[in-house]
Design a protein around this motif. Structure first.
Motif, mmCIF file in Angstrom:
data_model
loop_
_atom_site.group_PDB
_atom_site.id
_atom_site.type_symbol
_atom_site.label_atom_id
_atom_site.label_comp_id
_atom_site.label_asym_id
_atom_site.label_seq_id
_atom_site.Cartn_x
_atom_site.Cartn_y
_atom_site.Cartn_z
ATOM 1 N N PRO A 152 79.609 38.149 52.881
ATOM 2 C CA PRO A 152 78.509 37.245 52.486
ATOM 3 C C PRO A 152 77.203 38.041 52.351
ATOM 4 O O PRO A 152 77.023 39.064 53.002
ATOM 5 N N ARG A 177 74.686 25.975 49.194
ATOM 6 C CA ARG A 177 75.386 27.066 49.867
ATOM 7 C C ARG A 177 76.066 26.509 51.112
ATOM 8 O O ARG A 177 75.423 25.826 51.914
ATOM 9 N N ARG A 178 77.321 26.836 51.251
ATOM 10 C CA ARG A 178 78.030 26.390 52.459
ATOM 11 C C ARG A 178 77.842 27.417 53.569
ATOM 12 O O ARG A 178 77.512 28.567 53.301
ATOM 13 N N LYS A 179 78.044 26.979 54.805
ATOM 14 C CA LYS A 179 77.901 27.882 55.958
ATOM 15 C C LYS A 179 78.872 29.048 55.798
ATOM 16 O O LYS A 179 80.037 28.843 55.455
ATOM 17 N N GLU A 193 78.514 31.412 53.556
ATOM 18 C CA GLU A 193 78.296 32.028 52.240
ATOM 19 C C GLU A 193 77.157 33.042 52.284
ATOM 20 O O GLU A 193 77.109 33.975 51.488
ATOM 21 N N ILE A 194 76.201 32.811 53.180
ATOM 22 C CA ILE A 194 75.091 33.744 53.371
ATOM 23 C C ILE A 194 75.181 34.270 54.802
ATOM 24 O O ILE A 194 75.341 33.478 55.750
ATOM 25 N N HIS A 254 76.633 44.866 52.979
ATOM 26 C CA HIS A 254 76.620 43.521 52.390
ATOM 27 C C HIS A 254 75.901 43.539 51.053
ATOM 28 O O HIS A 254 74.960 44.321 50.864
ATOM 29 N N SER A 294 82.763 41.502 49.095
ATOM 30 C CA SER A 294 83.448 40.296 49.570
ATOM 31 C C SER A 294 82.733 39.755 50.817
ATOM 32 O O SER A 294 83.013 38.652 51.269
#
Lengths: 430, 430
Positions: B96, B196-198, B200-201, B138, B94
């Motif tokens: 990023p 990709r939104r902020k 997400e990574i 992660h 869960s």
């Protein structure tokens, strides 16, 4: 004592004539009218003319001049190189001719004065001789040279400097020079027949507009041309290393354009520091690969040096070479010079320069000795006869463009100096 | 006191693992073998590759990478922008993802290291994790970006910076970018799906060869990239007056090339005088009319300035503008600047820079903070996640050419720093 009277009488008569002749001036309005008449042939919508040599307009302009020459009583012929020659007999036709003239062909989008002033001025001299019933000792020849702008074809043929390869070149008209000369009434099969040997022409004179702005800016009436400059032309090659403009730090670059720029600035400084009227020009530059994001690895640029003295050209070139060597050592960029073209300077005759200057002074005109930075038919005529050249001002120095302009007064002054110089040389050369 | 023992025990276990992990190094031979295997796709006869994006060679190279990823147990997918994404589960999926990667497409006549080292290095990290049975907290994503050389197509799609017009451009392959992306297995109809939104990574890391020679010349092992420079590009127009190179005296000239040369020299001086690693380049120059016998009346030249700080670019430009104004007044040549292109700089994350630097130091490697003068996928990834970039030396700074070279040891050092940084960030970002 008996012999004194006739001598005095003769002196008085000569003085009278001499005095009277010095009061003869060119007719400015007549010259201007003819300049405008000639300007009709090949006229541009924007002004000026495109009377390209060997074109229909050139042929028509020449016909206008031939008809004028005939009206003035000249014996007209077209020689094998398509020069138009109008002859006026002298008192002693066994003497070599005094020749004068210029050209009427123009560059594409040229003006109404380059060449034309010299031809209309020469005809004005004939006009004045006719009006005042003056017969010169020497026969006179008005020469309208063919294809001046394309490479001095007519005058080169007269001096024997025309090469077979010159005839093969394709001119601006689309015709080869050979085809063009024949189109104008020449006869290229017999082109050698036009060569004049030394002594066949007593002197040659040309009236022309200046093509810089020296006279115009100095408000000087007459330029006494000292000669036509020689030209040296080199290609300069700067070899550095092309590299990424983003990732190569400033201190790790071998930027050929930076070195070229430094030398271009130095060339200007070197040439201006030396006394004299030499000029040097970098007119062409190419940086490779030529992208905004790549440091130039190679630059090729032209270097042209002109001066009346061939030695001076060489001396200036050597100083530039020295500067290049220093720059080479400092920058790590190799700099090589390749000679691309070299033409020798042609000097006018000093005695004739003096005749022109004296006559300008007698007329109350201001004058200046100067080189011609551009080529002229005189440079070839100087090879077969002592020659002289008279410059008149050109507005802002503009030439080879529709807005080329020489005032009517300046043209008339030039023609008057030409006329007086012809008379003086006719007397002197007896 | 009871609670102390488990805490000490946990600390000891963690220290043990941490110590062990710090002893893990990339396998230089394995990396080199893979670099050579990849180099077969699009190989030039002269060495290096022409693995142009969207070409058959690009497709085959990608298939080689996909097969490797699958062998390493990654879950592989091609996203709608044709990026290859290989995912490895973490302990907590869960969270990023920690993402890292680069590209395998090349310029025409490119080398074997630009992009490739980052991709092979990323796979080496997965290889090491597998070998040492390490499962990160992660999830991890290895990203092979599509069409980096053609304009960062894949990473722009991820950051949402790809425009419709970018897809219409014709790529070096002859295909439009749209056709190319679909050829590689993308789906341009759904290209927005890849954004990709902020958050997400978690972080993005890229290993890459330097493209200058800073590290190579300083014999430094690792470059900690501070950011990708911004680029300002202007066209400079120098307007003087074209004139006859023979008849126009040196003091009556308005030589646009002389003024341009002076400014080119001054630009270099200005940029070198200011502290920092900014660069400025004049890469393109055109003098008009460009004939050896005509004084240039007009010069157009490019000016490119790069720096990590957009304000610095502006400051340097203003100093150049000031110098141009002085030159304008002195020379009478008008100088105008037109902005042609401006791209903002992209900074990497300072905390990530420190992680990279600390891990390089722990490995006993020498390091240097530096900007990237060239563009990279990281500049787009920095818009959606804190990012970091690791540079390794490139021989003589040569890049985008067949003789591009990075030693096996340097590649392995880079991959080890990448590996250790991933582990450290995985621990830190929990």
């Amino acid at each position: 004592m008996k012999k004194v009277y006739p001598a005095i009488l003769l002196f008085s008569v000569l003085s009278y004539f001499s005095f009277a002749q010095e009061k003869i001036f060119a007719d400015a309005n007549r010259m201007e009218a003819r300049i405008f008449e000639l300007a009709e042939f090949g006229k541009n919508p924007q002004g000026g003319v495109s009377r390209i040599s060997f074109s229909e307009a050139d042929l028509q302009g020449r016909q206008y001049i031939i008809q004028l020459m005939k009206q003035l009583g000249l014996e007209v012929r077209i020689d094998a190189a398509a020069n138009i020659i109008g002859r006026r007999s002298g008192k002693n036709n066994s003497l070599p001719a005094i020749a004068f003239g210029s050209h009427i062909d123009s560059v594409p989008m040229g003006g109404n004065y380059d060449g034309d002033v010299g031809v209309i001025g020469a005809l004005e001299c004939i006009e004045l001789l006719n009006e005042y019933n003056i017969v010169t000792e020497h026969p006179l020849e008005v020469i309208v040279f063919s294809d001046e702008e394309g490479g001095l074809t007519g005058s080169k043929a007269l001096s024997g400097e025309l090469h077979t390869r010159d005839l093969e070149k394709i001119s601006q008209s689309g015709k080869s020079v050979l085809e063009g000369v024949n189109f104008l009434g020449g006869d290229t099969k017999n082109i050698e027949s036009v060569i004049r040997r030394k002594g066949e022409i007593a002197v040659f004179l040309e009236l022309h507009i200046e093509q810089g702005a020296r006279l115009y800016q100095n408000k000087t009436d007459i330029g006494v041309v000292e000669g036509i400059v020689g030209i040296g032309w080199w290609d300069m090659t700067f070899q550095g290393k092309a590299n990424h403009a983003g990732t190569t730090p400033m201190n790790a670059r071998q930027d050929a354009l930076l070195a070229a720029s430094k030398l271009i600035v130095q060339i200007n400084e070197i040439v201006r520091k030396i006394e004299g009227s030499q000029v040097a020009t970098v007119g062409r530059v190419k940086a490779e690969p030529g992208a905004p994001n790549v440091i130039p690895g190679k630059v090729v640029a032209s270097l042209e040096i002109r001066d009346l003295s061939n030695e001076k050209i060489q001396m200036v070139f050597e100083k530039i070479e020295e500067a290049a060597k220093v720059l080479e050592a400092e920058s790590g960029i190799s700099i090589a010079f390749t000679e691309a073209f070299l033409s020798s300077s042609a000097l006018t005759d000093q005695a004739i320069q003096k005749v022109i200057a004296d006559n300008a002074k007698k007329l109350g005109l201001s004058l200046q000795y100067m080189p011609s930075g551009a080529g002229h038919d005189t440079q070839d005529m100087a090879l077969v006869a002592p020659s002289g050249m008279i410059f008149v001002p050109s507005k802002d120095g503009i030439s080879h463009a529709p807005d080329e302009f020489t005032s009517t007064l300046d043209m008339a002054n030039g023609a008057t100096v030409l006329f007086q110089s012809i008379l003086a040389l006719d007397r002197a050369k007896k």
